[in-house]
Design a protein around this motif. Structure first.
Motif, mmCIF file in Angstrom:
data_model
loop_
_atom_site.group_PDB
_atom_site.id
_atom_site.type_symbol
_atom_site.label_atom_id
_atom_site.label_comp_id
_atom_site.label_asym_id
_atom_site.label_seq_id
_atom_site.Cartn_x
_atom_site.Cartn_y
_atom_site.Cartn_z
ATOM 1 N N ASP A 3 -4.638 23.762 31.062
ATOM 2 C CA ASP A 3 -3.962 23.037 29.975
ATOM 3 C C ASP A 3 -3.364 21.717 30.523
ATOM 4 O O ASP A 3 -3.061 21.818 31.922
ATOM 5 C CB ASP A 3 -2.902 23.740 29.009
ATOM 6 C CG ASP A 3 -1.739 24.145 29.852
ATOM 7 O OD1 ASP A 3 -1.415 23.551 30.865
ATOM 8 O OD2 ASP A 3 -1.427 25.302 29.473
ATOM 9 N N ASP A 4 -2.887 20.615 29.724
ATOM 10 C CA ASP A 4 -2.580 19.493 30.188
ATOM 11 C C ASP A 4 -1.042 19.765 31.044
ATOM 12 O O ASP A 4 -0.958 19.014 32.140
ATOM 13 C CB ASP A 4 -2.105 18.655 29.297
ATOM 14 C CG ASP A 4 -3.632 18.038 28.527
ATOM 15 O OD1 ASP A 4 -4.545 18.306 29.051
ATOM 16 O OD2 ASP A 4 -3.366 17.446 27.261
ATOM 17 N N ALA A 5 -0.434 20.419 30.568
ATOM 18 C CA ALA A 5 1.052 20.894 31.382
ATOM 19 C C ALA A 5 0.631 21.493 32.741
ATOM 20 O O ALA A 5 1.614 21.077 33.496
ATOM 21 C CB ALA A 5 1.799 21.775 30.401
ATOM 22 N N ALA A 6 -0.237 22.484 32.657
ATOM 23 C CA ALA A 6 -0.544 23.121 34.117
ATOM 24 C C ALA A 6 -1.050 22.099 34.995
ATOM 25 O O ALA A 6 -0.989 21.963 36.122
ATOM 26 C CB ALA A 6 -1.438 24.377 33.701
ATOM 27 N N ALA A 7 -2.086 21.149 34.381
ATOM 28 C CA ALA A 7 -2.603 20.135 35.404
ATOM 29 C C ALA A 7 -1.723 19.313 35.593
ATOM 30 O O ALA A 7 -1.834 18.883 36.922
ATOM 31 C CB ALA A 7 -3.741 19.460 34.755
ATOM 32 N N SER A 8 -0.872 18.873 34.997
ATOM 33 C CA SER A 8 0.290 18.016 35.350
ATOM 34 C C SER A 8 1.176 18.378 36.353
ATOM 35 O O SER A 8 1.593 17.718 37.561
ATOM 36 C CB SER A 8 1.192 17.466 34.031
ATOM 37 O OG SER A 8 0.241 16.882 33.031
ATOM 38 N N ARG A 9 1.481 19.487 36.288
ATOM 39 C CA ARG A 9 2.510 20.226 37.111
ATOM 40 C C ARG A 9 1.644 20.243 38.590
ATOM 41 O O ARG A 9 2.416 20.347 39.554
ATOM 42 C CB ARG A 9 2.752 21.801 36.746
ATOM 43 C CG ARG A 9 3.908 22.253 37.821
ATOM 44 C CD ARG A 9 4.638 23.715 37.394
ATOM 45 N NE ARG A 9 3.671 24.758 36.667
ATOM 46 C CZ ARG A 9 3.941 25.786 36.504
ATOM 47 N NH1 ARG A 9 5.443 26.042 36.253
ATOM 48 N NH2 ARG A 9 3.161 26.689 35.904
ATOM 49 N N ALA A 10 0.497 20.847 38.711
ATOM 50 C CA ALA A 10 -0.267 20.825 39.876
ATOM 51 C C ALA A 10 -0.326 19.697 40.465
ATOM 52 O O ALA A 10 -0.269 19.325 41.869
ATOM 53 C CB ALA A 10 -1.758 21.363 39.584
ATOM 54 N N ALA A 11 -0.533 18.434 39.775
ATOM 55 C CA ALA A 11 -0.668 16.961 40.054
ATOM 56 C C ALA A 11 0.611 16.659 40.762
ATOM 57 O O ALA A 11 0.817 16.161 41.887
ATOM 58 C CB ALA A 11 -1.107 16.230 39.268
ATOM 59 N N ALA A 12 1.839 17.041 40.443
ATOM 60 C CA ALA A 12 3.184 16.626 40.917
ATOM 61 C C ALA A 12 3.474 17.523 42.221
ATOM 62 O O ALA A 12 4.026 16.897 43.029
ATOM 63 C CB ALA A 12 4.213 17.202 39.906
ATOM 64 N N GLU A 13 2.935 18.825 42.098
ATOM 65 C CA GLU A 13 2.961 19.651 43.304
ATOM 66 C C GLU A 13 2.266 18.903 44.518
ATOM 67 O O GLU A 13 2.782 18.982 45.705
ATOM 68 C CB GLU A 13 2.634 21.070 42.999
ATOM 69 C CG GLU A 13 3.586 21.788 42.115
ATOM 70 C CD GLU A 13 2.919 23.091 41.880
ATOM 71 O OE1 GLU A 13 3.933 24.052 41.727
ATOM 72 O OE2 GLU A 13 1.729 23.450 41.831
ATOM 73 N N GLU A 14 1.138 18.707 44.245
ATOM 74 C CA GLU A 14 0.117 17.874 45.275
ATOM 75 C C GLU A 14 0.993 16.564 45.921
ATOM 76 O O GLU A 14 0.885 16.359 46.851
ATOM 77 C CB GLU A 14 -1.322 17.675 44.672
ATOM 78 C CG GLU A 14 -2.155 16.962 45.853
ATOM 79 C CD GLU A 14 -3.518 16.979 45.356
ATOM 80 O OE1 GLU A 14 -4.427 16.664 46.142
ATOM 81 O OE2 GLU A 14 -3.777 17.117 44.064
ATOM 82 N N GLU A 15 1.491 15.665 44.859
ATOM 83 C CA GLU A 15 2.074 14.697 45.283
ATOM 84 C C GLU A 15 3.076 14.676 46.174
ATOM 85 O O GLU A 15 3.244 14.194 47.134
ATOM 86 C CB GLU A 15 2.409 13.935 43.996
ATOM 87 C CG GLU A 15 2.998 12.492 44.366
ATOM 88 C CD GLU A 15 3.449 11.783 42.891
ATOM 89 O OE1 GLU A 15 3.736 10.370 43.120
ATOM 90 O OE2 GLU A 15 3.184 12.433 41.960
ATOM 91 N N SER A 16 4.111 15.835 45.760
ATOM 92 C CA SER A 16 5.281 16.092 46.552
ATOM 93 C C SER A 16 4.880 16.484 47.971
ATOM 94 O O SER A 16 5.230 16.104 48.905
ATOM 95 C CB SER A 16 5.977 17.293 45.979
ATOM 96 O OG SER A 16 7.114 17.472 46.906
#
Length: 298
Positions: A3-16
């Protein structure tokens, strides 16, 4: 699909995880003639580090593809060095960053993952050369207390490297005895190729690594950690429960295969953690990883 929330969190984790500047090593040594056949060494940095210091051998991930090299893991290597470890960050040959490969051969239309047999040649050669290279580059390192770790595709390579003594008899990388390791800590590893392929992990990277559909079944017994058990080497898997890149089911399948082979494998599952916090020095999950390594090394 996430879902959008899970994908957004994964993207933020990768960015960090990728936000930290690369950390230059204290020394670099070749273990072969190819430019990718090198190991970076990091001396223990904290004031209370023991001498000689335990060794952590690090194998980076990136789906065995050329676009990802050891540089993205240098902040993690530095993090371990600051915890008192001597660290060896291994580079190896990966899939060529070439035009797209035919989808019908590998199940994907991405640049191919890995080189057969070069990727395995390199990991075996690096581990064989490591004791001598350590003595020259990090004389304060204690090779008798070595822990092998790796993330994602590197987690696969760590498990594989610890299982060389149980490879098929005709495997060129087979050793006569287990590697002298204190243990393995595999981080979100691609540890079971059958399950990984069912889940299309990293766009069918395991299938590509073994050369495509025509070669997969023949080469799998030489490369799939879930088929190379028991190893007799202490092994822990660390896995985020919300990992979208290498789902929890892959690690669980490896642990189940180990149990069926009569071997207990540790499986540390982290709540609300995805793929990249395991190697992100700013994340709590990375501290868990360092502690798992410490428990084997000291």
């Amino acid at each position: 699909m996430p879902d959008d929330a899970a994908a957004s969190r994964a993207a933020a984790e990768e960015e960090s995880a990728f936000s930290h500047p690369p950390v230059d090593p204290d020394a670099t040594a070749p273990y072969g003639d190819h430019p990718d056949q090198v190991i970076d060494f990091y001396a223990p940095r904290n004031e209370t580090a023991t001498t000689p210091a335990p060794v952590v051998v690090v194998l980076h991930g990136g789906a065995w593809r050329a676009r990802y090299d050891r540089r993205h893991l240098t902040p993690f290597a530095d993090h371990l060095a600051r915890r008192g470890f001597a660290v060896a960050n291994v580079e190896y040959r990966r899939g060529p960053d070439t035009p797209l490969v035919p989808a019908q051969n590998t199940g994907s239309a991405t640049p191919p993952a890995g080189r057969w047999p070069d990727t395995f040649d390199d990991v075996a050669a690096a581990l064989d050369a490591l004791p001598a290279l350590l003595r020259a580059a990090l004389p304060q390192a204690d090779a008798r207390r070595t822990v092998l770790t790796g993330h994602s595709a590197g987690g696969h390579l760590a498990l594989w490297a610890a299982a060389r003594h149980v490879l098929p008899a005709d495997a060129p990388w087979r050793t006569d005895r287990p590697a002298p390791l204190r243990g393995v800590v595999a981080l979100a590893p691609i540890a079971d190729f059958t399950v990984a392929e069912k889940l299309a992990v990293c766009e069918h990277a395991a299938l590509q690594l073994l050369g495509g559909v025509d070669e997969f079944a023949e080469r799998q017994p030489y490369a799939d950690p879930a088929l190379l058990l028991p190893t007799g080497i202490a092994t822990t898997l660390v896995q985020g429960r919300t990992d979208l890149e290498v789902p929890q089911a892959v690690a669980e399948s490896y642990a189940d295969a180990a149990a069926k082979a009569g071997e207990m494998v540790g499986l540390t599952l982290l709540e609300d953690v995805g793929h990249f916090p395991l190697i992100d020095p700013a994340a709590d999950a990375c501290a868990v990883v360092a502690e798992e390594i410490s428990q084997l090394a000291w």
